[in-house]
Write a protein that holds these residues in place. Structure first.
Motif, short mmCIF file in Angstrom:
data_model
loop_
_atom_site.label_atom_id
_atom_site.label_comp_id
_atom_site.label_asym_id
_atom_site.label_seq_id
_atom_site.Cartn_x
_atom_site.Cartn_y
_atom_site.Cartn_z
N THR A 107 -21.54 -72.61 27.88
CA THR A 107 -20.95 -72.77 26.54
C THR A 107 -19.73 -73.67 26.64
O THR A 107 -18.83 -73.42 27.44
CB THR A 107 -20.56 -71.42 25.93
N THR A 115 -18.23 -74.26 19.11
CA THR A 115 -18.86 -74.19 20.43
C THR A 115 -20.27 -74.77 20.40
O THR A 115 -20.96 -74.72 19.37
CB THR A 115 -18.95 -72.74 20.96
N THR A 117 -23.54 -74.29 22.95
CA THR A 117 -24.08 -73.61 24.13
C THR A 117 -25.37 -74.30 24.58
O THR A 117 -26.27 -74.53 23.77
CB THR A 117 -24.37 -72.13 23.82
N VAL A 398 -27.27 -74.71 21.22
CA VAL A 398 -26.97 -73.74 20.17
C VAL A 398 -25.57 -74.03 19.64
O VAL A 398 -24.59 -73.98 20.40
CB VAL A 398 -27.04 -72.30 20.72
N ARG A 400 -22.40 -73.35 17.14
CA ARG A 400 -21.72 -72.31 16.34
C ARG A 400 -20.33 -72.81 15.94
O ARG A 400 -19.48 -73.03 16.80
CB ARG A 400 -21.60 -71.01 17.15
N TYR A 401 -20.15 -73.01 14.63
CA TYR A 401 -18.85 -73.44 14.08
C TYR A 401 -18.36 -72.41 13.07
O TYR A 401 -19.14 -71.87 12.29
CB TYR A 401 -18.98 -74.80 13.37
N SER A 402 -17.09 -72.15 13.08
CA SER A 402 -16.47 -71.30 12.06
C SER A 402 -16.21 -72.13 10.81
O SER A 402 -16.34 -73.37 10.80
CB SER A 402 -15.16 -70.73 12.59
#
Length: 437
Positions: A107, A115, A117, A398, A400-402
């Motif tokens: 990651t 992030t 991954t 993969v 992943r963002y806030s």
């Protein structure tokens, strides 16, 4: 017996080296029409086509295509204890080496809340082909099955031609090794038809389609693998085996000749090549080849392979040119038998597997080295690799963002989407921050 190619006194360019590489006059393309017909036949007539093809091509009609569990159990029970011990040790070694080929998930934090991954996801189902023509290859069962299992593949179908000497059954040693590995979905089918069956599935024998087909075979198997690519993935279009030995004056001519013969016994189209800067070694190896070829079990097959246009002793001025020739050849198996093999290794770019020093023969890699013996042939090592756990793995990213991280790059996305005249891309981002949504 074996031709000599003399490249001394020249500095060949990469293109000239490619042109000087000895190759057999065979091509996967010439088998494509027949392979396509066999595949189409299986897709149209299913299991009956496989039985008819076996009767015509393997000279025996199996009682059934799907191997009963009792055949596997009987084969395991009857396996020679010495062979069982050797296979068990081979499995252990290949499993160890294959495990090192599975990358860890990583990651990367781009910034706070953002992030990516990198994960490696195995396919769910694979079809593994084990040939059974001029020879029987229980070791190929290990080399196909173990990497698939190590990678996390859950469903494995194995195909191997029915044997006329065993009343249409798959060779019992192949069945036994599969049984030792826990593989119980086995089909008595061979050639291009088997490759098509694995890729497309055959309803009437309960064979579900696979995602990847691997394993060596003849030119028709290679052609079939090319044809089904897209319906399923493949490892490579494996064809006749080849060995290239880089050697200098310090090498033992008997060992080199023995190694060349060991690969020549596979097939009349097998390539056996020595590249050396020592004329004395070249002469000594040529003399040894005459003696060994005449005395070996498969003498006729070996002699045809050594006399073929694909086999040669290549004379060069130095080991740098030898390495350049090898890189142009792209050998399936490369042996380096020189006074400093590591120095030569530094100049090698293209090879399926590399064997260093006089005590690392290709035969070791064929069986118990721990490496895999399903390797790219016909020069394909110039752009592809051998079979391994990675063959059955797919890299996936993969993301992943806030909310905050996405908002921070929303302007960049809008600018780029407008520049590409794809404004809806930017709108999909700004919609997440609209006050009235």
């Amino acid at each position: 017996m074996i031709q000599t190619i003399d490249l001394r006194g020249s500095e060949p360019t990469p293109a000239e080296l490619l042109a000087s590489v000895p190759r057999a006059l065979t091509s996967v393309a010439v088998a494509s029409d027949i392979a396509a017909e066999l595949i189409a036949d299986v897709r149209e007539r299913g299991g009956v086509a496989l039985l008819d093809q076996a009767e015509r091509l393997d000279r025996v009609r199996p009682g059934q295509v799907r191997v009963p569990a009792s055949h596997i159990i009987d084969a395991v029970a009857a396996l020679d204890p010495a062979v069982r011990t050797a296979i068990t040790e081979t499995i252990r070694r290949v499993r160890l080496a294959s495990a090192a080929q599975v990358p860890a998930h990583v990651t990367t934090t781009i910034e706070a809340g953002a992030t990516v991954t990198q994960r490696w996801q195995p396919v769910n189902r694979v079809g593994l082909y084990v040939p059974g023509g001029k020879a029987v290859y229980p070791s190929s069962v290990v080399m196909n099955v173990v990497p698939a299992q190590v990678s996390g593949v859950r469903s494995i179908a194995l195909a191997s031609p029915p044997q006329s000497h065993f009343d249409g059954r798959v060779h019992p040693t192949i069945l036994a090794v599969a049984g030792l590995l826990g593989v119980d979905e086995i089909y008595a089918m061979g050639g291009a038809g088997a490759i098509g069956a694995l890729a497309y599935g055959v309803d009437d024998i309960g064979l579900e389609p696979v995602q990847i087909v691997t394993g060596p075979g003849n030119v028709y198997v290679a052609a079939a693998k090319r044809l089904i690519r897209g319906q399923a993935g493949i490892d490579s279009e494996a064809g006749p085996t080849d060995i290239l030995v880089i050697a200098d004056a310090d090498a033992d001519p008997l060992l080199i000749a023995a190694d060349l013969v060991s690969q020549a016994e596979h097939d009349e189209l097998a390539a056996a090549v020595l590249v050396t800067d020592s004329p004395e070694l070249a002469d000594a190896v040529a003399a040894r080849l005459i003696v060994l070829a005449a005395s070996t079990t498969h003498s006729e097959r070996v002699s045809v392979a050594l006399r073929g246009r694909q086999s040669a002793i290549v004379l060069v001025d130095n080991l740098q040119v030898a390495a350049a020739f090898s890189n142009a050849f792209g050998p399936e198996h490369l042996e380096i038998q020189t006074s400093d093999p590591d120095a030569v290794l530094e100049t090698i770019e293209n090879a399926g597997a590399i064997f260093l020093g006089p005590y690392s023969p290709v035969s070791l890699g064929d069986y118990v080295a721990g490496s895999n013996h399903v390797l790219p042939t016909g020069g394909q090592a110039r752009f592809s690799s051998g079979l391994g756990a990675y063959t059955f793995l797919r890299p996936q990213q993969v993301v992943r963002y806030s909310r905050e991280a996405l908002q921070g790059v929303a302007g960049h996305i809008a600018a780029l989407s407008n520049a590409e005249a794809l404004p809806a891309h930017g709108d999909a981002v700004t919609a997440r921050f609209a006050a009235d949504r």
